[in-house]
Design an enzyme around this catalytic site. Structure first.
Site, PDB file in Angstrom:
ATOM      1  N   ASN A  43       0.831  -1.213   0.000  1.00 14.71           N
ATOM      2  CA  ASN A  43       0.000   0.000   0.000  1.00 14.71           C
ATOM      3  C   ASN A  43       0.862   1.258   0.000  1.00 14.71           C
ATOM      4  O   ASN A  43       1.935   1.307   0.622  1.00 14.71           O
ATOM      5  CB  ASN A  43      -0.996   0.008   1.174  1.00 14.71           C
ATOM      6  N   CYS A  54      -4.215   0.777  -2.463  1.00 13.82           N
ATOM      7  CA  CYS A  54      -4.042  -0.455  -1.697  1.00 13.82           C
ATOM      8  C   CYS A  54      -2.989  -1.360  -2.338  1.00 13.82           C
ATOM      9  O   CYS A  54      -2.757  -1.313  -3.550  1.00 13.82           O
ATOM     10  CB  CYS A  54      -5.348  -1.241  -1.633  1.00 13.82           C
ATOM     11  N   GLU A  56      -3.155  -4.472  -3.051  1.00 17.15           N
ATOM     12  CA  GLU A  56      -3.714  -5.355  -4.084  1.00 17.15           C
ATOM     13  C   GLU A  56      -3.704  -4.672  -5.447  1.00 17.15           C
ATOM     14  O   GLU A  56      -3.348  -5.276  -6.455  1.00 17.15           O
ATOM     15  CB  GLU A  56      -5.163  -5.726  -3.730  1.00 17.15           C
ATOM     16  N   CYS A  87     -10.505  -4.522   0.136  1.00 15.31           N
ATOM     17  CA  CYS A  87     -11.593  -3.541   0.189  1.00 15.31           C
ATOM     18  C   CYS A  87     -12.477  -3.692  -1.066  1.00 15.31           C
ATOM     19  O   CYS A  87     -12.126  -4.398  -2.029  1.00 15.31           O
ATOM     20  CB  CYS A  87     -11.042  -2.126   0.303  1.00 15.31           C
TER      21      CYS A  87
HETATM   22  N1  THU Z   1      -5.259  -1.358   2.635  1.00 16.10           N
HETATM   23  C1  THU Z   1      -4.714  -2.186   1.684  1.00 16.10           C
HETATM   24  O1  THU Z   1      -3.643  -1.915   1.148  1.00 16.10           O
HETATM   25  N2  THU Z   1      -5.397  -3.299   1.364  1.00 16.10           N
HETATM   26  C2  THU Z   1      -6.512  -3.751   1.994  1.00 16.10           C
HETATM   27  O2  THU Z   1      -7.017  -4.814   1.682  1.00 16.10           O
HETATM   28  C3  THU Z   1      -7.099  -2.948   3.073  1.00 16.10           C
HETATM   29  C4  THU Z   1      -6.534  -1.594   3.237  1.00 16.10           C
HETATM   30  C5  THU Z   1      -4.486  -0.195   3.049  1.00 16.10           C
HETATM   31  C6  THU Z   1      -4.996   1.135   2.597  1.00 16.10           C
HETATM   32  C7  THU Z   1      -4.414   2.044   3.656  1.00 16.10           C
HETATM   33  O3  THU Z   1      -3.063   2.366   3.298  1.00 16.10           O
HETATM   34  C8  THU Z   1      -4.345   1.188   4.900  1.00 16.10           C
HETATM   35  O4  THU Z   1      -4.454  -0.147   4.455  1.00 16.10           O
HETATM   36  C9  THU Z   1      -5.432   1.483   5.921  1.00 16.10           C
HETATM   37  O5  THU Z   1      -6.679   1.463   5.337  1.00 16.10           O
END
Ligand code: THU
Length: 131
Positions: A43, A54, A56, A87
């Protein structure tokens, strides 16, 4: 046969590249494509919070921009020690590239769950729906 442990390990390695000074929530992901290549992501946050991306989507975008669009599986890990589910936006992005993708949420290399994307995002909106 997919080597889930290897994908989880690569996702774990990607955690160190997480740029998450605002949430301190580090997420790593690893995509496997039909051609047996892997692409990782972490992320990347932003002072303008909505610009955060994110792990992913970073991993998926890496695969796509390498010309490797047939995604078979994605493994997701975080520093939380718990299962981290993708998400809604990431589920939608996954659906764009394969509706029968496997999604692996892992606490570690021994403790993980495997889902079909269809289970996580039923009745998704796809290219075929734009007429
Ligand atoms: N986040 C991800 O990278 N993937 C997920 O599946 C859930 C959330 C990140 C986004 C943000 O940088 C942090 O987690 C908190 O939401």
């Amino acid at each position: 046969m997919i080597n889930y442990k290897k994908l989880i390990q690569k996702a774990q390695n990607a955690l160190k590249f997480s740029y998450s000074p605002y949430s301190n929530f580090k997420v790593g992901a690893c995509v496997l494509t039909k051609s047996n290549n892997t692409y990782v992501g972490a992320n990347i946050e932003n002072a303008s919070f909505g610009a955060t991306i994110c792990a992913e989507r970073v991993a998926i975008d890496n695969a796509i921009t390498s010309g490797d669009k047939d995604i078979v599986c994605i493994a997701i890990v975080s520093k939380s020690g718990d299962y981290t589910f993708p998400c809604g936006i990431c589920r939608q992005v996954m659906a764009e590239f394969s509706s029968d993708m496997k999604v692996v949420v892992a606490k570690n290399q021994e403790d993980y769950k495997i889902y079909k994307l269809e289970e996580l995002l039923p009745h998704s909106f796809l290219q075929k729906d734009i007429k």
